[in-house]
Structure formats: C-alpha cells, structure tokens
Write an enzyme that holds these catalytic residues in place. Structure first.
Site, PDB file in Angstrom:
ATOM      1  N   ALA A 260       5.914   2.201  16.005  1.00  0.00           N
ATOM      2  CA  ALA A 260       4.842   1.950  15.044  1.00  0.00           C
ATOM      3  C   ALA A 260       3.674   1.238  15.722  1.00  0.00           C
ATOM      4  O   ALA A 260       3.827   0.580  16.752  1.00  0.00           O
ATOM      5  CB  ALA A 260       5.365   1.115  13.879  1.00  0.00           C
TER       6      ALA A 260
ATOM      7  N   ARG B  18      10.341   4.005   6.717  1.00  0.00           N
ATOM      8  CA  ARG B  18      11.269   5.078   7.084  1.00  0.00           C
ATOM      9  C   ARG B  18      12.187   5.450   5.918  1.00  0.00           C
ATOM     10  O   ARG B  18      12.538   6.619   5.730  1.00  0.00           O
ATOM     11  CB  ARG B  18      12.092   4.661   8.308  1.00  0.00           C
ATOM     12  CG  ARG B  18      11.291   4.645   9.600  1.00  0.00           C
ATOM     13  CD  ARG B  18      12.143   4.182  10.762  1.00  0.00           C
ATOM     14  NE  ARG B  18      12.488   2.774  10.678  1.00  0.00           N
ATOM     15  CZ  ARG B  18      13.656   2.250  11.092  1.00  0.00           C
ATOM     16  NH1 ARG B  18      14.604   3.036  11.580  1.00  0.00           N
ATOM     17  NH2 ARG B  18      13.873   0.952  11.007  1.00  0.00           N
TER      18      ARG B  18
ATOM     19  N   LEU C 114       7.336  -4.821  13.535  1.00  0.00           N
ATOM     20  CA  LEU C 114       6.992  -3.401  13.545  1.00  0.00           C
ATOM     21  C   LEU C 114       7.960  -2.684  14.473  1.00  0.00           C
ATOM     22  O   LEU C 114       8.287  -3.190  15.553  1.00  0.00           O
ATOM     23  CB  LEU C 114       5.565  -3.187  14.049  1.00  0.00           C
ATOM     24  CG  LEU C 114       4.414  -3.384  13.061  1.00  0.00           C
ATOM     25  CD1 LEU C 114       3.077  -3.243  13.790  1.00  0.00           C
ATOM     26  CD2 LEU C 114       4.486  -2.388  11.909  1.00  0.00           C
ATOM     27  N   ASP C 115       8.416  -1.489  14.077  1.00  0.00           N
ATOM     28  CA  ASP C 115       9.262  -0.687  14.954  1.00  0.00           C
ATOM     29  C   ASP C 115       8.534  -0.419  16.268  1.00  0.00           C
ATOM     30  O   ASP C 115       7.295  -0.357  16.301  1.00  0.00           O
ATOM     31  CB  ASP C 115       9.601   0.648  14.295  1.00  0.00           C
ATOM     32  CG  ASP C 115      10.484   0.491  13.069  1.00  0.00           C
ATOM     33  OD1 ASP C 115      11.190  -0.533  12.986  1.00  0.00           O
ATOM     34  OD2 ASP C 115      10.454   1.385  12.199  1.00  0.00           O
ATOM     35  N   PRO C 116       9.268  -0.220  17.365  1.00  0.00           N
ATOM     36  CA  PRO C 116       8.617   0.062  18.653  1.00  0.00           C
ATOM     37  C   PRO C 116       7.646   1.238  18.600  1.00  0.00           C
ATOM     38  O   PRO C 116       6.600   1.204  19.260  1.00  0.00           O
ATOM     39  CB  PRO C 116       9.801   0.351  19.583  1.00  0.00           C
ATOM     40  CG  PRO C 116      10.911  -0.474  19.023  1.00  0.00           C
ATOM     41  CD  PRO C 116      10.732  -0.394  17.527  1.00  0.00           C
TER      42      PRO C 116
END
Length: 305
Positions: free
Chosen positions: A49, A179, A45-47
C-alpha cells in the site's frame, strides 16, 4: 549508566509511503534520518500500500492513540474474478469466477458495507489468535478462523469501473481492512475479488498532498527534514483546546489537576496549552483538567520558565 541514543525531538512527519516497504521500516528510516530518540506511527499500511503514514517523534508518540481513533480515507482498485490467500495481488489464487459486475450492480451492493458493520480481518493480518499472529499461522499453511469485528464505514463510493476492475473510495474508523472489503464485496457480487492497488489519501487531519516524499528522507539533511515537522498538537484538532492558567500549568506539569480557561463537556477528553506549548491530554472536570498524558516539551523561545 549509558546515555540513551538519539535527540529529544518531538513532532509529526507525514510520509507518503511507497509500495514495497513496511510501515515499521519507514519509521526506522525517519528516526535514523532525524537522529530521534523515540518514534512510532499511527496506523499500519500494508507493504504494497501507499500513501499517508503519520510518523510520531518524541512526545508526539503520546498522541498516537488519538490519531489511531480518527477516520481515515483510502482509494483502492479491486480486480474481479479471483479471490486470493492475502485478499490482494500478492497472494495465491484460491478460487476464480467468470462473472463480472456492472456499475449498477456494484452501486447496489455498496450500502451493506456502510455504517456500523461486522468485518472478518484477512487471514494475512496482525490479528492475534490464541497468542499467535494470524499472518504467522497463514504462512505455515493454516487458514486461521478469525472472528468478525465491528467497523464503522463512513463512506464507500464507486469512483470508476470497467469490465474487470472497480476503483472505490472508503472512509472508515479504526481497525478497517480494505482487503476485507474487496473480498466481501466480490463474494456479495458473486464474482470474487481482491485488491490490486491501495492508497491512503488522508488520516485524521493529515493529507497525502502535504506528505513528505519517501525518497526525500534519504536525500534531505536534518535541518530540511525538521522544517517539515508538524507540531505535536497537529494531531489534536478534533479535541477541544483549553488554556491553563500560570498556576494550573505548574500543577499539570507535575501530573496534578490544574485550572484552565475555557469550557468543555464534563469528563470530555481535551488537550491543554500554555504560552503556545502543549501541556497534556486529560479530562475536563469543570474549571480544571485532570492530566492523563503530560508532554515534556521545551518552552517556546522568548518564554520564561
């Protein structure tokens, strides 16, 4: 020879990741809190998110590829009117638009992003280009030209919209970038867009409602966290389970084909159990399973070796 640090503990801890911390950092905190010898996760997961991050411990790390291939669901909010370098709110604005789509226009655009599609990953992603990570190139001021990749989108649904934003739910397979969906949807609608908020609500069999709050990892003691562990086989619900005979179990644990009870399609990937213990992942060969990954798990209490 130096002894390896950490305990031999196996299973899954499902964490509700907060914004502001990377997936690898979450794994490190879980590993430290449980003093685990080995840990990993199934799906970054992106930071920025939040939501389900499935952390595998010990022998459960051998099942990570199974969960990585599973469908995952996200709820996310798109802000219209600007495209950014990162395709989310953390990036610099590249271009702006005064156009704003209504609900009907958004609904009409969604079908082109469903089913089997081709998707170009964000410039700020871990995709490799000529041996370098795309995000490293992007941080140096380059705009990496990434090739489109296949993605299966099972569902893309509009949940809510107002003049400047839209909230959507996406269910997709391995390798999907929310994204990119926001970026490409904004381009298709002629209004540009980027992700403002992103939350993974489930990953394969693991739901965010059953996840451990991240702050509990620091507050709870080892015994409390261990009570929240799910067994290794919790990640294998999409695979057929076959049960080994006593002799088959002995053969499988030595890495050899072993006799099993039950049926599957010839050559199908299955998992094998014996006396309540997961033994392996493997291929069904008609009465036997050829193990691919054998699990070195302790016998359940009360069982005989």
């Amino acid at each position: 020879m130096a002894r390896k640090k950490g305990r031999d503990i196996s299973g899954w801890l499902i964490v509700d990741k907060p914004a502001g911390i990377g997936s690898t950092d979450v794994v490190g905190r879980v590993r430290w809190a449980l003093d685990a010898k080995k840990a990993g996760h199934a799906g970054t997961l992106d930071p920025d998110a939040t939501g389900v991050l499935a952390v595998a411990l010990g022998e459960a790390t051998k099942t990570v590829p199974i969960l990585t291939e599973a469908l995952k669901a996200y709820e996310f909010t798109v802000i219209w009117g600007a495209e950014t370098t990162t395709d989310d709110a953390s990036g610099e604005v590249l271009d702006r638009s005064d156009a704003r789509p209504d609900a009907a226009a958004i609904e009409a655009a969604l079908p082109q992003f469903q089913g089997d599609i081709m998707q170009v990953p964000p410039a700020f992603s871990a995709v490799k280009l000529d041996g370098a990570r795309a995000y490293d190139l992007a941080r140096e001021g380059e705009r990496p030209q990434l090739a489109a990749r296949p993605l299966f989108v099972d569902e893309l649904t509009l949940l809510a919209t107002d003049e400047g934003t839209a909230t959507l739910r996406m269910v997709c397979g391995k390798g999907g970038y929310v994204r990119s969906i926001a970026r490409d949807l904004g381009r298709s609608l002629g209004c540009l867009g980027h992700v403002a908020q992103l939350r993974r609500i489930w990953s394969g069999p693991f739901d965010v409602e059953d996840a451990v709050p991240f702050d509990l990892i620091d507050r709870a003691n080892q015994a409390e966290l261990e009570q929240r562990l799910l067994p290794l086989q919790a990640a294998l619900t999409d695979l057929p389970e076959l049960r080994a005979t006593d002799q088959g179990a002995a053969h499988i644990l030595n890495g050899n084909p072993g006799q099993v009870l039950g049926h599957a399609q010839f050559g199908e990937e299955v998992w094998v159990s014996h006396d309540g213990r997961a033994l392996c992942l493997g291929r069904y060969l008609g009465g036997e399973v050829q193990p691919d990954r054998v699990f070195n798990l302790p016998l359940p209490e009360g069982s005989e070796a």
